[in-house]
Design a protein around this motif. Structure first.
Motif, PDB file in Angstrom:
ATOM      1  N   UNK A 192       0.854  -1.189   0.000  1.00  0.00           N
ATOM      2  CA  UNK A 192       0.000   0.000   0.000  1.00  0.00           C
ATOM      3  C   UNK A 192       0.889   1.239   0.000  1.00  0.00           C
ATOM      4  N   UNK A 193       0.966   1.983  -1.092  1.00  0.00           N
ATOM      5  CA  UNK A 193       1.749   3.221  -1.104  1.00  0.00           C
ATOM      6  C   UNK A 193       1.107   4.276  -0.210  1.00  0.00           C
ATOM      7  N   UNK A 194       1.931   5.138   0.345  1.00  0.00           N
ATOM      8  CA  UNK A 194       1.440   6.155   1.264  1.00  0.00           C
ATOM      9  C   UNK A 194       0.711   7.292   0.580  1.00  0.00           C
ATOM     10  N   UNK A 195       0.027   8.071   1.408  1.00  0.00           N
ATOM     11  CA  UNK A 195      -0.682   9.262   0.973  1.00  0.00           C
ATOM     12  C   UNK A 195      -0.829  10.157   2.202  1.00  0.00           C
ATOM     13  N   UNK A 196      -1.655  11.151   2.099  1.00  0.00           N
ATOM     14  CA  UNK A 196      -1.736  12.137   3.176  1.00  0.00           C
ATOM     15  C   UNK A 196      -2.192  11.529   4.496  1.00  0.00           C
ATOM     16  N   UNK A 223       1.000  -7.533   4.613  1.00  0.00           N
ATOM     17  CA  UNK A 223       0.677  -6.212   4.058  1.00  0.00           C
ATOM     18  C   UNK A 223       1.879  -5.295   4.275  1.00  0.00           C
ATOM     19  N   UNK A 224       2.427  -4.775   3.199  1.00  0.00           N
ATOM     20  CA  UNK A 224       3.540  -3.825   3.274  1.00  0.00           C
ATOM     21  C   UNK A 224       2.967  -2.418   3.172  1.00  0.00           C
ATOM     22  N   UNK A 225       3.204  -1.613   4.191  1.00  0.00           N
ATOM     23  CA  UNK A 225       2.774  -0.210   4.152  1.00  0.00           C
ATOM     24  C   UNK A 225       4.021   0.640   3.922  1.00  0.00           C
ATOM     25  N   UNK A 226       3.985   1.451   2.875  1.00  0.00           N
ATOM     26  CA  UNK A 226       5.175   2.180   2.455  1.00  0.00           C
ATOM     27  C   UNK A 226       4.873   3.673   2.326  1.00  0.00           C
ATOM     28  N   UNK A 227       5.641   4.483   3.011  1.00  0.00           N
ATOM     29  CA  UNK A 227       5.453   5.934   2.940  1.00  0.00           C
ATOM     30  C   UNK A 227       6.615   6.654   3.597  1.00  0.00           C
ATOM     31  N   UNK A 228       6.658   7.951   3.396  1.00  0.00           N
ATOM     32  CA  UNK A 228       7.716   8.766   3.995  1.00  0.00           C
ATOM     33  C   UNK A 228       7.152   9.710   5.046  1.00  0.00           C
ATOM     34  N   UNK A 229       7.906  10.740   5.357  1.00  0.00           N
ATOM     35  CA  UNK A 229       7.445  11.778   6.277  1.00  0.00           C
ATOM     36  C   UNK A 229       6.730  12.831   5.444  1.00  0.00           C
ATOM     37  N   UNK A 230       5.433  12.983   5.645  1.00  0.00           N
ATOM     38  CA  UNK A 230       4.646  13.925   4.859  1.00  0.00           C
ATOM     39  C   UNK A 230       4.840  15.360   5.290  1.00  0.00           C
ATOM     40  N   UNK A 231       4.150  16.268   4.618  1.00  0.00           N
ATOM     41  CA  UNK A 231       4.241  17.692   4.956  1.00  0.00           C
ATOM     42  C   UNK A 231       3.753  17.981   6.366  1.00  0.00           C
ATOM     43  N   UNK A 236       4.394  -5.145   7.460  1.00  0.00           N
ATOM     44  CA  UNK A 236       5.781  -4.715   7.242  1.00  0.00           C
ATOM     45  C   UNK A 236       5.776  -3.207   7.011  1.00  0.00           C
ATOM     46  N   UNK A 237       6.560  -2.500   7.811  1.00  0.00           N
ATOM     47  CA  UNK A 237       6.592  -1.030   7.757  1.00  0.00           C
ATOM     48  C   UNK A 237       7.813  -0.569   6.972  1.00  0.00           C
ATOM     49  N   UNK A 238       7.557   0.209   5.944  1.00  0.00           N
ATOM     50  CA  UNK A 238       8.626   0.802   5.132  1.00  0.00           C
ATOM     51  C   UNK A 238       8.505   2.316   5.202  1.00  0.00           C
ATOM     52  N   UNK A 239       9.340   2.938   6.017  1.00  0.00           N
ATOM     53  CA  UNK A 239       9.305   4.396   6.178  1.00  0.00           C
ATOM     54  C   UNK A 239      10.186   5.123   5.162  1.00  0.00           C
ATOM     55  N   UNK A 240      10.736   4.386   4.210  1.00  0.00           N
ATOM     56  CA  UNK A 240      11.581   5.007   3.178  1.00  0.00           C
ATOM     57  C   UNK A 240      10.837   5.199   1.861  1.00  0.00           C
ATOM     58  N   UNK A 241       9.543   4.923   1.854  1.00  0.00           N
ATOM     59  CA  UNK A 241       8.773   5.022   0.611  1.00  0.00           C
ATOM     60  C   UNK A 241       8.369   6.444   0.279  1.00  0.00           C
ATOM     61  N   UNK A 242       9.346   7.267  -0.047  1.00  0.00           N
ATOM     62  CA  UNK A 242       9.088   8.686  -0.313  1.00  0.00           C
ATOM     63  C   UNK A 242       8.452   8.906  -1.680  1.00  0.00           C
ATOM     64  N   UNK A 243       8.527   7.936  -2.577  1.00  0.00           N
ATOM     65  CA  UNK A 243       7.874   8.026  -3.874  1.00  0.00           C
ATOM     66  C   UNK A 243       7.605   6.616  -4.387  1.00  0.00           C
ATOM     67  N   UNK A 244       7.011   6.550  -5.564  1.00  0.00           N
ATOM     68  CA  UNK A 244       6.617   5.253  -6.122  1.00  0.00           C
ATOM     69  C   UNK A 244       7.811   4.345  -6.363  1.00  0.00           C
ATOM     70  N   UNK A 245       8.901   4.926  -6.881  1.00  0.00           N
ATOM     71  CA  UNK A 245      10.095   4.126  -7.162  1.00  0.00           C
ATOM     72  C   UNK A 245      10.695   3.550  -5.883  1.00  0.00           C
ATOM     73  N   UNK A 246      10.720   4.348  -4.820  1.00  0.00           N
ATOM     74  CA  UNK A 246      11.273   3.869  -3.551  1.00  0.00           C
ATOM     75  C   UNK A 246      10.425   2.738  -2.984  1.00  0.00           C
ATOM     76  N   UNK A 247       9.117   2.854  -3.098  1.00  0.00           N
ATOM     77  CA  UNK A 247       8.230   1.778  -2.649  1.00  0.00           C
ATOM     78  C   UNK A 247       8.494   0.498  -3.428  1.00  0.00           C
ATOM     79  N   UNK A 248       8.685   0.622  -4.733  1.00  0.00           N
ATOM     80  CA  UNK A 248       8.949  -0.558  -5.570  1.00  0.00           C
ATOM     81  C   UNK A 248      10.286  -1.194  -5.213  1.00  0.00           C
ATOM     82  N   UNK A 249      11.288  -0.380  -4.930  1.00  0.00           N
ATOM     83  CA  UNK A 249      12.599  -0.938  -4.554  1.00  0.00           C
ATOM     84  C   UNK A 249      12.509  -1.717  -3.257  1.00  0.00           C
TER      85      UNK A 249
END
Length: 237
Positions: A88-92, A122-130, A154-167
């Motif tokens: 699941x890619x992150x959002x607001x 379930x992989x949740x992927x996102x960065x630090x939002x605004x 599984x928590x992925x806090x490095x998913x700052x964009x789509x490419x990072x989530x895919x990596x």
């Protein structure tokens, strides 16, 4: 250089017609300034330019509309199977840690996939939002409140964009002997996310559409067109 060439042409024409030092006032049509002026005032030239401009505009609009239709059709066509994980890619996420309705819809769809046995993780992927909130951890907390076991998230806090989530997804699959994944997002985001997964070597990628729609989706569809093009060549957005 253009002026010098024009003057040489003038001298040749004068030598043939009248005299080497003929007065150019008699031949105003041969003046560079008059040539440009005549082009600007030529109604046929203006008409041709108008047709070309309008043709380019309509062609661009037609391509954009066709691209938007392709993105929409692809996004609404789900591909579901039993996969090793759902991502699941992150959002607001709001400052209080509550996911936006758009993001909550993604997470709710991931919960449904987990409960029906389509994905054990379930992989949740996102960065630090605004808002200054870690999107991935806020998403994980949302899943825990919905009864999803912590060891399956599984928590992925490095998913700052789509490419990072895919990596991250590709690395997780490699480390856990997995080969398939289901992407959960809004319909317009699915084509680019699936492209991201394939560029990371994940050939078995399914898609699941979040059931939440709003008027801004129209803008989002057209925004995805240049994003898809840039990602296709660069792969970093």
């Amino acid at each position: 250089m253009l002026v010098a060439r024009h003057r040489r042409t003038q001298r040749r024409l004068c030598g043939r017609r009248i005299h080497e030092d003929c007065p150019w006032e008699k031949y105003p049509i041969l003046s560079i300034g008059n040539l440009h002026k005549n082009k600007r005032n030529d109604p046929i030239m203006r008409l041709r330019f108008t047709f070309l401009l309008r043709g380019a505009l309509f062609a661009g609009l037609g391509l954009a509309l066709a691209g938007a239709i392709v993105v929409t059709l692809f996004g609404f066509r789900e591909t579901l199977f039993a996969a090793d994980a759902a991502v699941v890619p992150g959002n607001q996420v709001f400052p209080d840690g509550v996911p936006s309705r758009r993001l909550a819809a993604r997470l709710d769809r991931a919960v449904a996939l987990y409960r029906q046995g389509s994905c054990p993780v379930i992989i949740v992927s996102g960065g630090i939002g605004r808002e200054g909130v870690d999107e991935a951890r806020a998403m994980a907390s949302y899943l825990f409140r919905r009864g999803i076991p912590e060891h399956t998230v599984v928590v992925d806090s490095s998913g700052v964009n789509t490419a990072a989530t895919a990596r991250f997804a590709a690395r997780w699959l490699s480390e856990n002997n997995g080969s398939s994944i289901i992407v959960v997002s809004q319909f317009f985001h699915l084509p680019r996310t699936m492209l991201a997964m394939k560029k990371q070597g994940i050939s078995s990628t399914g898609t699941a559409r979040a059931e939440y729609h709003e008027w801004r989706d129209v803008f989002s569809v057209f925004r995805e067109l240049p994003a898809l093009a840039v990602y296709f060549f660069r792969g970093d957005i």
